[in-house]
Design an enzyme around this catalytic site. Structure first.
Site, mmCIF file in Angstrom:
data_model
loop_
_atom_site.group_PDB
_atom_site.id
_atom_site.type_symbol
_atom_site.label_atom_id
_atom_site.label_comp_id
_atom_site.label_asym_id
_atom_site.label_seq_id
_atom_site.Cartn_x
_atom_site.Cartn_y
_atom_site.Cartn_z
ATOM 1 N N LEU A 1 136.725 80.940 -15.171
ATOM 2 C CA LEU A 1 136.905 79.630 -15.800
ATOM 3 C C LEU A 1 135.971 78.578 -15.206
ATOM 4 O O LEU A 1 135.815 78.488 -13.995
ATOM 5 C CB LEU A 1 138.358 79.163 -15.634
ATOM 6 C CG LEU A 1 139.432 80.098 -16.208
ATOM 7 C CD1 LEU A 1 140.822 79.482 -15.999
ATOM 8 C CD2 LEU A 1 139.187 80.384 -17.688
ATOM 9 N N HIS A 2 135.392 77.783 -16.093
ATOM 10 C CA HIS A 2 134.541 76.673 -15.663
ATOM 11 C C HIS A 2 134.962 75.435 -16.457
ATOM 12 O O HIS A 2 135.908 75.492 -17.255
ATOM 13 C CB HIS A 2 133.060 77.016 -15.860
ATOM 14 C CG HIS A 2 132.743 77.537 -17.247
ATOM 15 N ND1 HIS A 2 132.845 76.751 -18.380
ATOM 16 C CD2 HIS A 2 132.357 78.768 -17.679
ATOM 17 C CE1 HIS A 2 132.511 77.470 -19.437
ATOM 18 N NE2 HIS A 2 132.228 78.702 -19.044
ATOM 19 N N GLN B 1 134.344 94.314 -26.770
ATOM 20 C CA GLN B 1 133.285 93.441 -27.268
ATOM 21 C C GLN B 1 132.006 93.567 -26.442
ATOM 22 O O GLN B 1 131.058 92.830 -26.669
ATOM 23 C CB GLN B 1 133.763 91.992 -27.339
ATOM 24 C CG GLN B 1 134.025 91.300 -26.009
ATOM 25 C CD GLN B 1 134.682 89.944 -26.209
ATOM 26 O OE1 GLN B 1 135.854 89.825 -26.545
ATOM 27 N NE2 GLN B 1 133.911 88.873 -26.019
ATOM 28 N N GLY C 1 138.344 84.674 -18.550
ATOM 29 C CA GLY C 1 138.376 84.267 -17.142
ATOM 30 C C GLY C 1 137.050 83.681 -16.705
ATOM 31 O O GLY C 1 136.262 83.212 -17.525
ATOM 32 N N SER D 1 130.117 81.429 -18.202
ATOM 33 C CA SER D 1 130.546 82.307 -17.107
ATOM 34 C C SER D 1 129.370 83.135 -16.616
ATOM 35 O O SER D 1 129.342 83.581 -15.475
ATOM 36 C CB SER D 1 131.658 83.235 -17.594
ATOM 37 O OG SER D 1 132.705 82.465 -18.127
ATOM 38 N N LYS E 1 130.041 76.507 -27.934
ATOM 39 C CA LYS E 1 128.906 77.252 -27.381
ATOM 40 C C LYS E 1 128.774 78.614 -28.063
ATOM 41 O O LYS E 1 127.687 79.067 -28.355
ATOM 42 C CB LYS E 1 129.001 77.417 -25.870
ATOM 43 C CG LYS E 1 127.650 77.949 -25.338
ATOM 44 C CD LYS E 1 127.572 77.928 -23.879
ATOM 45 C CE LYS E 1 128.240 79.126 -23.269
ATOM 46 N NZ LYS E 1 127.610 80.415 -23.657
ATOM 47 N N MET F 1 127.434 75.180 -19.840
ATOM 48 C CA MET F 1 128.299 75.937 -18.923
ATOM 49 C C MET F 1 128.577 77.310 -19.526
ATOM 50 O O MET F 1 128.881 77.427 -20.719
ATOM 51 C CB MET F 1 129.626 75.224 -18.759
ATOM 52 C CG MET F 1 129.494 73.884 -18.123
ATOM 53 S SD MET F 1 130.277 73.956 -16.526
ATOM 54 C CE MET F 1 129.718 72.422 -15.840
ATOM 55 N N GLY G 1 133.867 74.077 -18.978
ATOM 56 C CA GLY G 1 133.905 74.256 -20.440
ATOM 57 C C GLY G 1 135.291 74.719 -20.877
ATOM 58 O O GLY G 1 135.881 74.156 -21.814
ATOM 59 N N HIS G 2 135.828 75.724 -20.184
ATOM 60 C CA HIS G 2 137.175 76.209 -20.524
ATOM 61 C C HIS G 2 138.210 75.101 -20.317
ATOM 62 O O HIS G 2 139.129 74.932 -21.112
ATOM 63 C CB HIS G 2 137.568 77.392 -19.623
ATOM 64 C CG HIS G 2 136.713 78.605 -19.784
ATOM 65 N ND1 HIS G 2 135.842 79.036 -18.817
ATOM 66 C CD2 HIS G 2 136.610 79.492 -20.805
ATOM 67 C CE1 HIS G 2 135.230 80.145 -19.221
ATOM 68 N NE2 HIS G 2 135.673 80.439 -20.422
HETATM 69 O O1 PAF Z 1 134.752 83.696 -25.876
HETATM 70 C C1 PAF Z 1 135.372 84.524 -25.184
HETATM 71 O O2 PAF Z 1 135.601 84.331 -23.992
HETATM 72 C C2 PAF Z 1 135.839 85.825 -25.829
HETATM 73 O O3 PAF Z 1 134.936 86.263 -26.788
HETATM 74 C C3 PAF Z 1 137.262 85.738 -26.422
HETATM 75 C C4 PAF Z 1 137.334 84.739 -27.559
HETATM 76 C C5 PAF Z 1 138.240 85.335 -25.319
HETATM 77 C C6 PAF Z 1 137.672 87.105 -26.955
HETATM 78 O O4 PAF Z 1 137.668 88.067 -25.962
#
Ligand code: PAF
Length: 285
Positions: free
Chosen positions: A33-34, A61, A31, A186, A149, A184, A36-37
């Site tokens: 989102l910018h 993570q 999420g 988040s 990135k 970019m 880049g996404h």
């Molecule tokens: O790059 C990310 O946003 C995260 O590491 C991913 C690949 C969605 C896994 O949670």
């Protein structure tokens, strides 16, 4: 755009899309989102018939003391951006369904995850490989679209696809930058205006290295020293790492030729930023 929260519902929809002969291109995100996404969505649209995006802030993570609780979350804004970008299905699972009580199975890469970001974020890549494996089993993607990135993440996940004999193809989208060059991310929202301008040193350092390399310089130490000087012109930056690696193997290169990654991570106060360049280099004559 359809929003799906249930894992089994997502799996049935992906089965149906596959039966209809549609190629599923998948953009996993956390999420916030910018552009880049959104560029990854665009790339996915060129390589698939149905673009599925996931939004899941994956707790496994994040290490202790990292930014899980303050990670930027704004589902309404993300939903709007995803729909406008052309996402067909937005998979937005609940944390409890992705990690049911008693979850104890992990996907672990043992060769490429204790270097670069993995050295300062122990356990991070175990969380990434595990969640992406789970997401791929849910979304049943033909194509996985990731951004450059997070170059180490892309290399580790590419290796996972190969090692686990998965039929999913990996596509890498380029880094999207702000007008002034800042990559970019988040996490850029954490930067106050003073840190925001200091952060530019990261891009400038990589640029300085690239200019030297493009002008024929191949002495790795000299290039790294020059880039470090540019970085540390900012008194507020602490360097985490600045390293050359082969890409996607992430080995230390013996010389600068072939596909070479120059990757960096810095801390600006308590914000950790990463950036990189990947170059195809011919041997110098
Ligand atoms: O790059 C990310 O946003 C995260 O590491 C991913 C690949 C969605 C896994 O949670």
């Amino acid at each position: 755009m359809q929003i799906i929260r249930s894992i089994s519902h997502m799996q049935r929809l992906s089965d149906r899309l596959r039966q209809e002969g549609r190629r599923i291109a998948f953009v996993p995100t956390m999420g916030a989102l910018h552009r880049g996404h959104l560029s990854l969505v665009e790339l996915a649209g060129r390589h698939g018939d149905s673009v599925i995006m996931s939004i899941f802030v994956n707790p496994t993570q994040f290490g202790a003391g990292e930014d899980l609780s303050r990670y930027p979350r704004n589902f309404e804004r993300d939903e709007k951006r995803a729909a406008e970008a052309g996402v067909e299905v937005l998979f937005y699972p609940e944390e409890e369904s992705m990690y049911a009580p008693g979850h104890m199975t992990w996907v672990v890469n043992e060769g490429m995850t204790d270097i670069l970001c993995g050295a300062s974020r122990p356990g991070h890549f175990r969380g990434v490989t595990t969640v992406v494996m789970k997401l791929l089993h849910i979304v049943k993607a033909h194509v996985l679209v990731l951004g450059q990135k997070d170059a180490q993440q892309a290399a580790v996940l590419g290796r996972m696809l190969e090692d686990m004999n998965m039929e999913t193809e990996l596509l890498l989208g380029g880094i999207v930058r702000e007008e002034d060059g800042l990559a970019m991310s988040s996490r850029n929202v954490y930067l106050d205006s003073a840190s925001r301008s200091e952060a530019l040193h990261l891009y400038q350092a990589l640029n300085a290295a690239e200019s030297l390399i493009r002008s024929g310089e191949r002495r790795m130490d000299h290039i790294l020293d020059t880039a470090k000087r540019v970085l540390l012109e900012s008194g507020s930056i602490t360097l985490d790492y600045l390293e050359f690696r082969t890409f996607p193997e992430l080995r230390r290169p013996e010389s600068l030729q072939g596909r070479i990654l120059l990757a960096a991570a810095i801390f600006l106060a308590d914000v950790r930023l990463i950036d990189n360049i990947i170059m195809e280099l011919d041997p110098v004559q």
